[in-house]
Design a protein around this motif. Sequence first.
Motif, PDB file in Angstrom:
ATOM      1  N   LEU A  38       0.827  -1.209   0.000  1.00 34.21           N
ATOM      2  CA  LEU A  38       0.000   0.000   0.000  1.00 34.21           C
ATOM      3  C   LEU A  38       0.860   1.257   0.000  1.00 34.21           C
ATOM      4  CD1 LEU A  38      -2.841   1.350   0.301  1.00 34.21           C
ATOM      5  CD2 LEU A  38      -2.470   1.204   2.782  1.00 34.21           C
ATOM      6  N   PHE A  39       1.819   1.337   0.916  1.00 33.44           N
ATOM      7  CA  PHE A  39       2.634   2.543   1.018  1.00 33.44           C
ATOM      8  C   PHE A  39       3.667   2.638  -0.105  1.00 33.44           C
ATOM      9  CE2 PHE A  39       0.761   2.733   5.214  1.00 33.44           C
ATOM     10  CZ  PHE A  39       0.634   4.093   5.430  1.00 33.44           C
ATOM     11  N   THR A  40       4.144   1.509  -0.587  1.00 39.27           N
ATOM     12  CA  THR A  40       5.068   1.545  -1.721  1.00 39.27           C
ATOM     13  C   THR A  40       4.367   2.050  -2.971  1.00 39.27           C
ATOM     14  OG1 THR A  40       6.409  -0.272  -0.838  1.00 39.27           O
ATOM     15  CG2 THR A  40       6.555   0.148  -3.202  1.00 39.27           C
ATOM     16  N   THR A  41       3.192   1.517  -3.242  1.00 35.60           N
ATOM     17  CA  THR A  41       2.441   1.919  -4.432  1.00 35.60           C
ATOM     18  C   THR A  41       2.027   3.382  -4.351  1.00 35.60           C
ATOM     19  OG1 THR A  41       1.622  -0.342  -4.703  1.00 35.60           O
ATOM     20  CG2 THR A  41       0.421   1.401  -5.845  1.00 35.60           C
ATOM     21  N   TYR A  42       1.547   3.781  -3.175  1.00 34.76           N
ATOM     22  CA  TYR A  42       1.119   5.164  -3.009  1.00 34.76           C
ATOM     23  C   TYR A  42       2.298   6.132  -3.137  1.00 34.76           C
ATOM     24  CZ  TYR A  42      -1.039   9.311  -0.912  1.00 34.76           C
ATOM     25  OH  TYR A  42      -1.510  10.569  -0.688  1.00 34.76           O
ATOM     26  N   GLY A  43       3.407   5.787  -2.514  1.00 32.33           N
ATOM     27  CA  GLY A  43       4.563   6.657  -2.582  1.00 32.33           C
ATOM     28  C   GLY A  43       5.122   6.820  -3.977  1.00 32.33           C
ATOM     29  N   ASP A  44       5.007   5.780  -4.809  1.00 32.75           N
ATOM     30  CA  ASP A  44       5.542   5.827  -6.175  1.00 32.75           C
ATOM     31  C   ASP A  44       4.568   6.437  -7.184  1.00 32.75           C
ATOM     32  OD1 ASP A  44       7.868   4.645  -5.323  1.00 32.75           O
ATOM     33  OD2 ASP A  44       7.318   2.623  -5.978  1.00 32.75           O
ATOM     34  N   ASP A  45       3.315   6.602  -6.791  1.00 30.73           N
ATOM     35  CA  ASP A  45       2.271   7.066  -7.707  1.00 30.73           C
ATOM     36  C   ASP A  45       2.429   8.564  -7.985  1.00 30.73           C
ATOM     37  OD1 ASP A  45      -0.010   7.592  -9.135  1.00 30.73           O
ATOM     38  OD2 ASP A  45      -1.405   7.100  -7.510  1.00 30.73           O
ATOM     39  N   ASN A  46       2.571   8.918  -9.251  1.00 31.49           N
ATOM     40  CA  ASN A  46       2.734  10.320  -9.632  1.00 31.49           C
ATOM     41  C   ASN A  46       1.452  10.953 -10.166  1.00 31.49           C
ATOM     42  OD1 ASN A  46       5.440  10.748  -8.932  1.00 31.49           O
ATOM     43  ND2 ASN A  46       6.176   9.851 -10.844  1.00 31.49           N
ATOM     44  N   SER A  47       0.305  10.361  -9.854  1.00 28.91           N
ATOM     45  CA  SER A  47      -0.944  10.978 -10.310  1.00 28.91           C
ATOM     46  C   SER A  47      -1.165  12.324  -9.629  1.00 28.91           C
ATOM     47  CB  SER A  47      -2.132  10.041 -10.057  1.00 28.91           C
ATOM     48  OG  SER A  47      -2.250   9.735  -8.677  1.00 28.91           O
TER      49      SER A  47
END
Length: 361
Positions: A38-47
């Motif tokens: 969850l935190f890895t995906t959110y942190g990498d998301d540039n939306s």
Amino acid sequence: MVLALSTLTALPQPVAAAASDCAPAFQGSSVNQRLTTLFTTYGDDNSRLDDWTGADGTYSVRLPNGRELWVFSDTFLGQVNPDGSRPPVVEEGGTTVFLNNSFAVERDGRLRTITGGTSQAPKAVMPPRDQNHWYWAGDVTLAGGIVEVTYQEYERFGPGAWDWRWHRNVVARFPQGRLDWPLSVHDLPSGNGVAWASGILKDGRHTYVYGVEDHGSPKYMHVARVKGDSLLGAWEFLTADGTWSPDEADSARVMDGVANEYSVTKIGDGYVLITHDTTEVLSARIVAYSSCSPTGPFTGKQLLYTTPETGGNIFTYNAHAHPAVDGDGLVVSYNVNSFVNTDHYRDVSIYRPRFIDVRFG
């Protein structure tokens, strides 16, 4: 390193049954894949380019509407480059924003960053009084529907990289529907060199508040309590003879070996203290102690997990539990950091919390 000066006192010996009588049996630990992803995906998301890409601190509380509030200290906001790096901070001509504290709200497996200020000029949710002071978060609790977040104020006293120190403790109160600015801020006991609150536990008629007297090495555990749910009540402090005193000068050292952030959680009939092992220098070991009482004595040290990230310039720290968060056992977070500041811009994955599940029988 934070130095906290305090008068030497004897360790208290509260009356309690042997810890082994109440200690739950440790049955293993493993990575919590849901929260890690969850935190890895959110942190990498540039939306969005104004939200969370990494932080430490990592406290949490379950809100009445089912949302999980995550409370962070030092926080990076901005974009993540395709190679997993982040741009320099704004002050150096880049686009990355660095704040000393922030929130994130989790709902239905999705995260949203909360800061003060505006999206164009974000500020810490707990703003400093001037450029030489800042707040790092302690544990968080709910009182009458109001979110109470503890903060330690630090101050800079010189030009050197390590010329800063702990100054005082406060609690900021936030309404659940408006978390970007405190409703009010109140002083907490700060006269005995103890940073409150490394951890908070509601148990019976009291809210127990755990603190640390930090001399670098060693670090000592202290315990206080308040009747009811709010930290604004009258504080009592655990003394050297195991009784309670309204005078914070009577607060005694319970044990050493705790980190600046740790937790005490009730499991079955016992209480489990989880902490990074500060009896070792830069330890990779997350350990647990047990007691029949929320005030100790905590004994029976057990190794729960060895952090794989530790080594070279990378160190891990401040493990503590999140009993309200769903997992395969008791969810525990820990933080990852580097002694080399450029590492945080070279590799965004370093400065993010990690999560494990700890199983007790």
